[in-house]
Design a protein around this motif. Sequence first.
Motif, PDB file in Angstrom:
ATOM      1  N   MET A   1      66.723 -73.318   4.206  1.00  0.00           N
ATOM      2  CA  MET A   1      67.416 -72.456   5.332  1.00  0.00           C
ATOM      3  C   MET A   1      66.925 -71.173   5.325  1.00  0.00           C
ATOM      4  SD  MET A   1      70.827 -75.200   5.231  1.00  0.00           S
ATOM      5  CE  MET A   1      71.749 -74.195   6.265  1.00  0.00           C
ATOM      6  N   GLN A   2      67.310 -70.529   4.118  1.00  0.00           N
ATOM      7  CA  GLN A   2      67.038 -69.169   3.996  1.00  0.00           C
ATOM      8  C   GLN A   2      65.844 -68.738   4.544  1.00  0.00           C
ATOM      9  OE1 GLN A   2      68.699 -66.204   2.935  1.00  0.00           O
ATOM     10  NE2 GLN A   2      66.732 -65.221   2.886  1.00  0.00           N
ATOM     11  N   THR A   3      64.665 -69.488   4.326  1.00  0.00           N
ATOM     12  CA  THR A   3      63.402 -68.738   4.766  1.00  0.00           C
ATOM     13  C   THR A   3      63.342 -68.897   6.046  1.00  0.00           C
ATOM     14  OG1 THR A   3      62.274 -69.485   2.578  1.00  0.00           O
ATOM     15  CG2 THR A   3      60.739 -69.427   4.528  1.00  0.00           C
ATOM     16  N   VAL A   4      63.718 -70.092   6.743  1.00  0.00           N
ATOM     17  CA  VAL A   4      63.790 -70.107   8.341  1.00  0.00           C
ATOM     18  C   VAL A   4      64.584 -68.952   8.747  1.00  0.00           C
ATOM     19  CG1 VAL A   4      64.470 -71.487  10.410  1.00  0.00           C
ATOM     20  CG2 VAL A   4      63.173 -72.714   8.076  1.00  0.00           C
ATOM     21  N   GLY A   5      65.823 -68.806   8.128  1.00  0.00           N
ATOM     22  CA  GLY A   5      66.733 -67.826   8.772  1.00  0.00           C
ATOM     23  C   GLY A   5      66.146 -66.293   8.975  1.00  0.00           C
ATOM     24  N   ALA A   6      65.452 -66.054   7.704  1.00  0.00           N
ATOM     25  CA  ALA A   6      64.846 -64.774   7.491  1.00  0.00           C
ATOM     26  C   ALA A   6      63.867 -64.535   8.320  1.00  0.00           C
ATOM     27  CB  ALA A   6      64.371 -64.780   5.948  1.00  0.00           C
TER      28      ALA A   6
ATOM     29  N   LEU B   1      71.495 -74.399  13.277  1.00  0.00           N
ATOM     30  CA  LEU B   1      72.527 -73.324  13.004  1.00  0.00           C
ATOM     31  C   LEU B   1      72.045 -72.035  13.648  1.00  0.00           C
ATOM     32  CD1 LEU B   1      73.276 -74.364   9.408  1.00  0.00           C
ATOM     33  CD2 LEU B   1      74.704 -74.872  11.716  1.00  0.00           C
ATOM     34  N   VAL B   2      70.698 -71.586  13.446  1.00  0.00           N
ATOM     35  CA  VAL B   2      70.602 -70.345  14.132  1.00  0.00           C
ATOM     36  C   VAL B   2      70.762 -70.352  15.781  1.00  0.00           C
ATOM     37  CG1 VAL B   2      68.472 -68.866  14.736  1.00  0.00           C
ATOM     38  CG2 VAL B   2      68.894 -69.864  12.548  1.00  0.00           C
ATOM     39  N   ALA B   3      70.409 -71.458  16.146  1.00  0.00           N
ATOM     40  CA  ALA B   3      70.565 -71.562  17.565  1.00  0.00           C
ATOM     41  C   ALA B   3      72.087 -71.665  18.319  1.00  0.00           C
ATOM     42  CB  ALA B   3      69.975 -72.735  18.401  1.00  0.00           C
ATOM     43  N   GLN B   4      73.062 -72.118  17.351  1.00  0.00           N
ATOM     44  CA  GLN B   4      74.297 -72.632  17.762  1.00  0.00           C
ATOM     45  C   GLN B   4      75.218 -71.461  17.076  1.00  0.00           C
ATOM     46  OE1 GLN B   4      75.471 -74.776  19.852  1.00  0.00           O
ATOM     47  NE2 GLN B   4      73.283 -75.667  19.921  1.00  0.00           N
ATOM     48  N   ALA B   5      74.871 -71.071  15.801  1.00  0.00           N
ATOM     49  CA  ALA B   5      75.972 -70.203  15.023  1.00  0.00           C
ATOM     50  C   ALA B   5      75.492 -68.866  14.929  1.00  0.00           C
ATOM     51  CB  ALA B   5      76.613 -70.876  13.931  1.00  0.00           C
ATOM     52  N   GLY B   6      74.075 -68.731  14.563  1.00  0.00           N
ATOM     53  CA  GLY B   6      73.579 -67.407  14.171  1.00  0.00           C
ATOM     54  C   GLY B   6      72.964 -67.345  12.833  1.00  0.00           C
ATOM     55  N   VAL B   7      72.048 -66.491  12.246  1.00  0.00           N
ATOM     56  CA  VAL B   7      71.514 -66.354  11.308  1.00  0.00           C
ATOM     57  C   VAL B   7      72.340 -66.120   9.978  1.00  0.00           C
ATOM     58  CG1 VAL B   7      69.735 -64.958   9.868  1.00  0.00           C
ATOM     59  CG2 VAL B   7      69.195 -65.573  12.086  1.00  0.00           C
ATOM     60  N   PRO B   8      73.575 -65.342  10.029  1.00  0.00           N
ATOM     61  CA  PRO B   8      74.409 -65.077   9.014  1.00  0.00           C
ATOM     62  C   PRO B   8      74.965 -66.361   8.507  1.00  0.00           C
ATOM     63  CG  PRO B   8      74.814 -63.536  10.458  1.00  0.00           C
ATOM     64  CD  PRO B   8      73.918 -64.345  11.385  1.00  0.00           C
ATOM     65  N   VAL B   9      75.089 -67.276   9.277  1.00  0.00           N
ATOM     66  CA  VAL B   9      75.833 -68.653   9.095  1.00  0.00           C
ATOM     67  C   VAL B   9      74.806 -69.280   8.079  1.00  0.00           C
ATOM     68  CG1 VAL B   9      76.527 -70.865   9.639  1.00  0.00           C
ATOM     69  CG2 VAL B   9      77.401 -68.827  10.905  1.00  0.00           C
TER      70      VAL B   9
END
Length: 525
Positions: A30-35, A164-172
Amino acid sequence: MTTPAWAPLRDKIFRGLWIGSLASNVGTWMQTVGASWRLVDEPAAATWVSLVQTATMLPVLLLALPAGTLADVFDRRRLLLTVQAASFAVATTLTVLTATDRMPPPVLLVFTFLLGVGQALTLPTWQAIIPELVPRDALPAASSLGAVNTNLARSAGPAVAGLLVAQAGVPVVFGLNALSFVVFALALLRWRRPPHSGSQAEHFGPALRAGERYVRYAPLVRRILLRVVLFVLPGSVVWGLVPLVAQRLHMGSRGYGILLAALGAGAILGALLMPRLRDRLTPNRLLVLSGLAYATALVTVALVPSPFAAVPALVLAGLAWMAQVSRMNASLQLFLPNWVRARGFAVYRVVFAGAQALGALLWGQITELTGLPAAYLAAAACMLAGTATVRRLPLHERAGDRSPATYWPEPHLMLEPHLDDGPVLVTARYRVREENRAAFVDAMSTVRRSRLRTGATRWGLFRDGEQADEFVEVYQVPTWDEHLRQHDGRLTGSDEHEEEKALALAEGPPRIEHLLPAGVPVSRH
């Protein structure tokens, strides 16, 4: 009788740690995708996004062997707890800075690298504690569950992160990764590791060199590493180019997730089938069949441009990948003695990650020059060529007795060496009848590898010029502490067996001498 695939999960400690490891692995993906998603709108986005993968993998390549040394030198439970606490602090800081919009790309890469350091420290330590949690006959099943863990995380992590990136954003996403370290730490706190008696901990530098020597003079370990390279190098074409397969089949980002899920599903299916396969197939036949299956999957993806062919082909590839990786992982678990287990797995991780990274780069360049189908066909040809070497370069199917064996007599000295005094020269004089000499020299070649694996830096076997029936074994150890570790902790039942074979050809036990540096004082006792 073969241990069922899920049997290790019946143990509550192993189950808790396995779930904690799964949470941590999912968080890492998840961290890799978010970054990566955080950087897609930056100028030169392609460069920044590619550097995320570099920052994630580089610590494994740079720090795996030092990390394995730390895991063998220090208490493994405490080391894991410390790493989880540090990783939680890094991930929490990353979350706060990202939420407050204070996360420029270079700083994000620094935090990604620091989290990669935590992963590099965790992997060999986790692998090394598995034999402490399950019986020896359950190690192949535990190894398969480790592959299931990795592939579940590989499938679920990116999918959950995308939603989660689409619904709540990267910080989540970053925040949930921070919580994943807490889950693993809580599982570790429930485990009360028994105290390990024995000599004091090794110093880091000598321990690092001892690990390197062990791998260099352990033929079974070197063979496993060779087989890893021959499989992972061509096999990495799937993991490295899955996005391009989805693009070629016009499946879009959702199709990319489906293809990753197919690989993960194949790995899980492989774990379920592994007990039956181990009952019916020798390890080397399993390597051959899984190599052929993987090559078949690659050819199918290359020649049949249809999602209806690609998805089952990738399920087959995931199954074959899991069969190969878990088989080699289990072989390494069975062979490595406890004193050097984490260092051995660290070398394994370096070779595995290096082959995967080099393979991804190689197949990416071939794709640029010739196209995706040609790259997959070339990888299939390499896979078949590597599989064809199993007959000449097989895995050794019996690891021998890897339990610690203390069978050398305690040295009685008139001098009083300090643990750091050295080098130490050890000589052993054997009397051997003429009819046994050739067999004795041959048997001592195996003893040579034992000496070098367990601490010696130089070894030689000589004949006394004045006594035709006398052979002199000479080997050098860096310090007196290293030699004492040979006496107590590093030798195994297999070492004892091989030494007994040589001694059976000699007349009585050898006469042992310890030559110490000239400045060592005389004992006061």
